[in-house]
Enzyme design. Structure first.
Site, mmCIF file in Angstrom:
data_model
loop_
_atom_site.group_PDB
_atom_site.id
_atom_site.type_symbol
_atom_site.label_atom_id
_atom_site.label_comp_id
_atom_site.label_asym_id
_atom_site.label_seq_id
_atom_site.Cartn_x
_atom_site.Cartn_y
_atom_site.Cartn_z
ATOM 1 N N CYS A 178 0.837 -1.203 0.000
ATOM 2 C CA CYS A 178 0.000 0.000 0.000
ATOM 3 C C CYS A 178 0.874 1.257 0.000
ATOM 4 O O CYS A 178 1.569 1.510 -0.971
ATOM 5 C CB CYS A 178 -0.977 -0.024 1.175
ATOM 6 S SG CYS A 178 -2.285 1.215 1.003
ATOM 7 N N HIS A 233 -3.728 -5.332 0.869
ATOM 8 C CA HIS A 233 -3.088 -5.634 2.153
ATOM 9 C C HIS A 233 -3.147 -7.127 2.482
ATOM 10 O O HIS A 233 -4.045 -7.557 3.222
ATOM 11 C CB HIS A 233 -3.793 -4.871 3.271
ATOM 12 C CG HIS A 233 -3.507 -3.405 3.286
ATOM 13 N ND1 HIS A 233 -2.451 -2.854 3.974
ATOM 14 C CD2 HIS A 233 -4.147 -2.373 2.692
ATOM 15 C CE1 HIS A 233 -2.455 -1.535 3.818
ATOM 16 N NE2 HIS A 233 -3.463 -1.216 3.041
ATOM 17 N N GLU A 242 -1.312 -8.678 4.527
ATOM 18 C CA GLU A 242 -1.079 -8.863 5.968
ATOM 19 C C GLU A 242 -2.374 -8.697 6.759
ATOM 20 O O GLU A 242 -2.463 -9.161 7.901
ATOM 21 C CB GLU A 242 0.005 -7.885 6.455
ATOM 22 C CG GLU A 242 -0.449 -6.473 6.812
ATOM 23 C CD GLU A 242 -0.814 -5.611 5.612
ATOM 24 O OE1 GLU A 242 -0.799 -6.103 4.469
ATOM 25 O OE2 GLU A 242 -1.132 -4.420 5.833
#
Lengths: 270, 1022
Positions: free
Chosen positions: A96, A230, A232
């Site tokens: 990002c 994202h 994660e």
């Protein structure tokens, strides 16, 4: 085999460092939060790490273009450290805002000399504003990207206002496609795999109207990778968008595959 | 400490370089900024414009060579791939960029002294490129809006008024003739006028009562005559006079700084005088006549203290910046919610962003420092489609909505704190003052490495007082006292500020590291009242403090001592550090590029002493500062209001379906997706139950569930309840409904009912009887009733309030017209979740699943959304039975339901609130993309006159709509034994939602059409 050490960059409005560290830890690495200024003032050195991550966030509030000011801090303040890290063949990821940083500093899509020349950009979403929604990514099976190896598709949240991947030289797009650098693209989940298309998909399947539906790119070596979504944030099954509708065996989320890939790669070289 | 901070006003002689940037004309790359302006003008101002382009301007005041400026253009300000940049020339003059001149060009920039975050970022970027640049360097930004193909007769001035807020921004306009002649709008550098330093002045209080009142009014002190008398008496005390003489202060009169400090500390905003008042309460319905000595102590604090005796997890209640609960052995959670109403009325964006980053600081200032991990926001606005008269000086509600939303979005997103839950309420009475509630949840380790419990502050005399973060300016002077007054056309612009999330984010990172290293003894934020409040409050802990204002870093030189003392400039914390830890603390600040300045130390002298270098500025005994404010005496009188009754039309099943469709489109019911999407609700990677659920990710969630420890399955539940409509009949029901709605939402996701805590946030109209407020007794009686409801319901639910806030002057008088908000409470809840993998979402899951309604349904349509809809459609009133609560019965059902959930028996759960059962069924169907078939004949009710209107649209409390897989249906029904549990029907394939009653179809609707109506009305382009 010892655990690879990951330098997770922090400071100045980066804000996804804790979950990025958690994802690396869950994948078996040892993650360390390193404030940019600790690298600049010599308290820490990238040399001591096997992986580097620039997490998401709003470095410097995205003023003057997302990732621009943090990119400059790295490009001017840490130029040689970063180049040596990449040239040493160590994996780097930007997620990002971290992707925006790597693009603005010229590390992505990059070149084999690691010249740090910006050739692409991430423009404002066509909607003109920030959005948080889930998207589906498809990965190029022929990409040299070590981060995306063996992954077909992945459900991930996107959370950005400036994620439209563009360049001013359209021939570069063909070149990057040819070399497998367009590693991650938004895909219509109702299509069969492989289902990527060069035509820009309708909003919100493509949340930002990125050219060729590009969500993430790697450098020619496949070691440096960046993406707007994202992974994660999907570290555990219970963080999925529709997990309560699914018959889920709870555990690691889909996003973890990316972190496992890099940690295994780095460990194999230790 | 940071040599790169500019010192404004010393740079008057530096050259100003002007740099402009705009999007390049590449195929497939729109000017998204221009497009956004075009759609905003269409949506909010009904203006159709042709092409809009935007360029960004940077005015750089710096000692730079032409080569350096040229390099800065593409290395810093403009993106070399997608933007054009220019230096010292206008892009509009370049035919390659703009081949034809625009019809109108409007340039907007901030007024001097207004926070310019992009300018600050530009300055930081410049010093990265050119480290030699001195501290005089400054950057200011502008935006230029260029219009082509405008419809004939478009007034440039009207366009300009839509594009800037004159309270904080300047604007230059080039009309058609100017543009044809290439005379472009051009704003100069916003130099601050020099501030005039004034030595501490003495305010003579030995004057008439009228003169005392005038001192308070002209000084914006918001002190009443009684309070002025108390101050006057203090300065007549011979002991006080002697002490002052010894210090070199005027013996018999306060300095301006002392009077300001007292006004801040004693303001309604800071000291909650109405909640602390002695109230004579009369109830004309029951004949009651009683006296209440402090609503807060009697009805808010007392239940919490009683519950505290029964549980072991209430760590810190009421006295700190937020309430703290022990979530598990290792971590505690805290929560705070606040409002920022008056500033949001004057500058919606600035007011709201300041609100959200401000409440984040309350979390950072809790105990020894907590990390903010989740935001909630609840807004009350005038209807976005309001077409009635708007008093001059007020913004249209749609503009307030857009600005507030953008402010909260920027504040939350840029801080990296997810917005996990919220609500929006619309009512015409919020046109004057919007209510902007911002809440934040924080987390902290129970114990620090040095063994201290992190929820306790541990200052000692001798600890050094640091001011950390932003600098002090003339912005934000009188915020606390201003918000304690009604809004008028004379309200000062200095009360408006713009938050700076990045300065604050750097500070949060630094403070959390300092906490973990054990460097913090005490911490609080600088909010209302600035240093006077932050140091003044903490001085209570050691019994004294001594600070020197001359070392406080300023945004502009020349501020007078009293201004430095009370300025509410944002992004500042006040921290106490042991002398031996100061070096480590300052090193950490330097690493994070955060300014930290030692301004004095804590003492045990019994007084708050303020100096400016050697000059004494203030000497305030701690006891007088904090306990000297006299108690208010107020009168309250309750007579139930009379309302015209609700009138329902005769209609058939299709007509009833249409009533439901119209109800779904009401702003209070409609989907807020377009707006909520632009909040980051998933950063920190912990969001389990999100604002959206269902197959299309667009059905509404109830409460939020987060799992804050990565990989861990223990969760926290966050929910909100708000129901101002019911105040029109009875504020008791309103308050009860707020608590029940918050808990009901939490129950829907499976909250652990043995660990739930609440926050009460009151926003009231002026309720002190006066010439301006002749109905003050009634409004105060509403407050009494609301407090009693909170007391009754929280005790019954064992739901202690751990923190709260009140804003008691939500009135606007503009040109003689007064608009007051309806009495409003936001009740926020934080609770434990034992295992987030068992959390339940609101969407129906599979066709064939059984649908149950839990809880009793009564004929309660008074002040319902349906009643307001019919009233707005010009038939009848809102009168009728308002929902009444039976908390014991509800709690028994909630316990049975959460137990069934933990056994995995429940597929979905959704709360019935606005619009009742019919709306809840429709929303659950949106999540599954299916229809449903329901029979309401079996509804449990103890009233004999329940009709289909009451059954479908009544808003009885304590009801939850549940779906259960057929194989679990028997076990579920058994688990609910002893509770009202009606099997209504099933989730069905297809598009039809139908309802039968006593063998007759009473409602039929298309799910898709309902969804279209629901998504369409607030759908706009956020």
């Amino acid at each position: 085999m010892s655990n690879p050490k990951v330098a997770v960059i922090s400071g100045f409005g980066i804000n996804c460092e804790l979950e990025t560290m958690a994802a690396f830890e869950m994948a078996g690495a040892s993650a360390h939060r390193i404030h940019v200024n600790r690298l600049v003032n010599g308290d820490s050195n990238l040399e001591d790490y096997q992986i580097m991550a620039v997490p998401g966030g709003f470095s410097f509030g995205d003023h003057l273009g997302s990732g621009r000011l943090m990119g400059n801090r790295l490009r001017f303040g840490l130029r040689e450290q970063v180049r040596e890290f990449v040239k040493a063949g160590k994996p780097v990821i930007g997620i990002c805002n971290g992707f925006q940083v790597l693009v603005k500093m010229g590390l992505l899509p990059g070149d084999s000399e690691v010249s740090l020349t910006q050739t692409a950009s991430l423009a404002l979403n066509d909607s003109g504003h920030y959005e948080n929604r889930w998207a589906v990514l498809e990965f190029d099976p022929d990409s040299p990207c070590i981060w995306t190896k063996g992954i077909n598709r992945m459900r991930v949240p996107v959370r950005h206002g400036e994620g439209k991947f563009v360049t001013d030289d359209p021939t570069l797009l063909d070149q990057w496609a040819e070399s497998g650098q367009l590693a991650a693209r938004y895909v219509d989940p109702s299509t069969e795999y492989p289902g990527v298309s060069d035509e820009v998909l309708p909003y919100p399947v493509s949340p930002n109207q990125s050219w060729r539906n590009i969500a993430g790119v790697c450098d020619p070596s496949g070691l440096v990778f960046g993406l707007m979504p994202h992974p994660e944030a999907n570290h555990s099954t219970w963080l999925g968008a529709t997990w309560t509708r699914e018959d889920t065996e709870h555990g690691e989320g889909e996003g973890m595959a990316i972190f496992h890939n890099a940690v295994e790669y780095a460990a194999s070289r230790m | 400490m940071d040599g790169r901070q500019p010192i404004p006003n010393m740079s008057g002689s530096l050259a100003v370089h002007s740099i402009e940037v705009t999007t390049r004309d590449l195929e497939g790359l729109p000017d998204a900024r221009g497009d956004s302006v075009r759609s905003m003008l269409a949506a909010d101002h009904d203006m159709t414009v042709g092409t809009v382009r935007v360029s960004l301007g940077y005015l750089v005041k710096a000692e730079m060579s032409q080569e350096e400026v040229a390099r800065a253009v593409y290395d810093l300000f403009a993106d070399p791939v997608i933007e054009h940049g220019s230096k010292d020339g206008r892009l509009l003059d370049s035919p390659e960029v703009f081949p034809t001149p625009p019809m109108v060009a409007i340039q907007v920039g901030f007024k001097p002294g207004v926070t310019d975050n992009a300018g600050q970022a530009g300055l930081d970027g410049l010093t990265t490129l050119f480290p030699h640049l001195g501290g005089q360097t400054q950057v200011a930004t502008t935006q230029t809006y260029m219009f082509w193909d405008l419809p004939e007769g478009t007034e440039p001035a009207i366009l300009a008024s839509a594009l800037h807020n004159p309270m904080i921004e300047r604007c230059a306009i080039a009309g058609e003739d100017d543009c044809a002649a290439a005379r472009w709008p051009s704003l100069g550098f916003p130099d601050r006028p020099p501030a005039v330093f004034a030595k501490p002045a003495v305010v003579d209080l030995e004057v008439s009562d009228e003169a005392l009142e005038e001192i308070s009014e002209t000084g914006l002190l918001a002190l009443n005559l009684n309070e002025m008398h108390a101050i006057q008496a203090h300065y007549r005390d011979p002991g006080v006079r002697g002490a002052r003489e010894d210090l070199g202060l005027p013996a018999a009169a306060p300095t301006d700084a002392e009077l300001e400090c007292l006004a801040q500390t004693w303001s309604e905003h800071c000291s909650h005088k109405i909640f602390a008042a002695r109230i004579n309460h009369k109830d004309n319905e029951t004949g009651e006549s009683s006296t209440i000595d402090s609503l807060f102590k009697t009805h808010i604090m007392s239940p919490t203290l009683d519950i505290q005796k029964q549980v072991d997890w209430l760590l810190s209640v009421f006295h700190d910046n937020s309430g703290v609960i022990a979530w598990n052995d290792d971590w505690s959670l805290c929560m705070k919610a606040e409002t920022h109403n008056s500033p949001s009325a004057l500058d919606p964006f600035g007011g709201a962003i300041t609100g959200i980053v401000g409440v984040n600081r309350d979390i950072l200032g809790t105990g020894l420092g907590a990390r903010p991990i989740a935001n909630t926001d609840v807004f009350c606005f005038g209807p976005p489609d309001y077409s009635g008269d708007l008093p001059a000086g007020l913004f249209h509600p749609s503009r307030v909505f857009r600005g507030v939303h953008a402010g909260v979005r920027a504040g939350g997103n840029e801080s990296g704190i997810p917005t996990v839950n919220g609500a929006m309420v619309f009512d015409e009475r919020y046109i004057g003052k919007p209510l902007v509630y911002c809440g934040t949840v924080g987390i902290m380790p129970r114990h620090l490495a040095d063994g201290r419990e992190s929820h306790d502050k541990t200052p000692e005399p001798g600890d050094v007082i640091y001011m950390v973060g932003g600098r002090v300016g003339s912005d934000g002077i009188h915020g606390a006292t201003f918000s304690s007054l009604e809004l008028t056309e004379e309200s000062p612009s200095s009360a408006v500020q713009i938050g700076d999330p990045i300065t604050q984010k750097k500070m949060i990172d630094m403070i959390i590291e300092a906490r973990d290293e054990g460097l913090i003894q005490v911490i609080t934020d600088n909010g209302a009242g600035g240093l006077s409040s932050s140091v003044g409050e903490m001085a209570e802990l050691t019994e004294g403090a001594d600070i020197d204002l001359s070392v406080v870093p300023l945004k502009q030189p020349g501020l007078s001592p009293w201004e430095i003392l009370v300025s509410e400039s944002q992004e500042r914390m006040t921290v106490g550090v042991r002398p031996g830890d100061c070096e480590a603390f300052e090193d950490l600040a330097e690493l994070h590029e955060v300014e930290a300045t030692a301004i004095g130390s804590f003492t045990d002298s019994g007084a708050f002493v303020v100096r400016f270098d050697d000059t004494p500025v203030a000497h305030l005994p701690i006891s007088f500062l904090h306990d000297g404010c006299p108690q208010l005496q107020l009168e309250s009188e309750w007579t139930p209001p009379e309302n015209e009754p609700l009138s329902t039309p005769k209609t058939d099943a299709g007509g009833m379906g249409d009533v439901l469709r119209r109800l779904m489109a009401r702003p209070n019911v409609a989907s807020k997706e377009a707006w909520v999407r632009s909040y980051d609700h998933e950063v920190i990677a912990q969001s389990v139950i999100k604002p959206f659920c269902g197959v299309g990710h667009d059905a509404p969630g109830d409460a939020a569930v987060i799992a804050p420890l990565h990989g861990g399955t223990q969760g926290a539940v966050i929910s909100n309840g708000i129901a101002p409509r019911y105040s029109d009949i009875d504020a008791y029901s309103m308050a009860a409904a707020c608590v029940d709605e918050a808990l009901r939402n939490a129950v829907c996701v499976g909250v652990d009912l043995d660990m739930i805590a609440g926050l009460d946030n009151f926003c009231w109209p002026d309720s002190v009887e006066s010439e301006k407020t002749p109905d003050g007794r009634y409004k105060l009686a509403q407050l009494v009733r609301a407090n009693r409801a909170i007391d009754d319901v929280c005790r019954a639910y064992r739901l202690p309030c751990i923190s709260g806030k009140d804003s008691m002057k939500n009135d606007v008088t503009m040109h003689g017209e007064k608009i007051s908000v309806p009495p409003t409470i936001l009740f926020s809840l934080i609770g434990n979740h034992k295992d987030v993998r068992m959390a339940v979402s609101s969407d129906f899951k599979h066709p064939g699943d059984h649908i149950y309604l839990l809880g009793e349904t009564h004929q309660e349509l008074g002040a319902s959304e349906l009643a307001y809809m019919f009233r707005d459609e010009c038939s009848g009133g809102i009168g009728g039975e308002v929902p009444r609560i039976n908390p014991q019965r509800n709690l028994t059902m909630y316990r049975a339901l959460t137990s069934a959930m933990s056994q995995g028996l429940v597929s979905s759960a959704h709360d019935c609130s606005d619009g009742g059962l019919a709306v809840a069924v429709a929303e659950c169907c949106f999540g599954s993309g299916t229809g449903a078939s329901v029979d309401i004949s079996t509804l449990e009710s103890d009233c004999s006159h329940l009709d289909e209107w009451g059954a479908l649209f009544g808003e009885s409390m304590g009801r939850i709509l549940v779906s259960v897989a057929p194989e679990h249906s028997d076990s579920f029904f058994a688990a609910m034994e002893g509770n009202a549990c009606s099997r209504l029907g099933s989730v069905e394939d297809g598009d039809t939602i139908k309802v039968n009653y006593s063998g007759k179809e009473v409602l039929r609707a298309s799910m898709r059409e309902l969804k279209q109506a629901w998504k369409g009305s607030l759908g706009g382009d956020a």
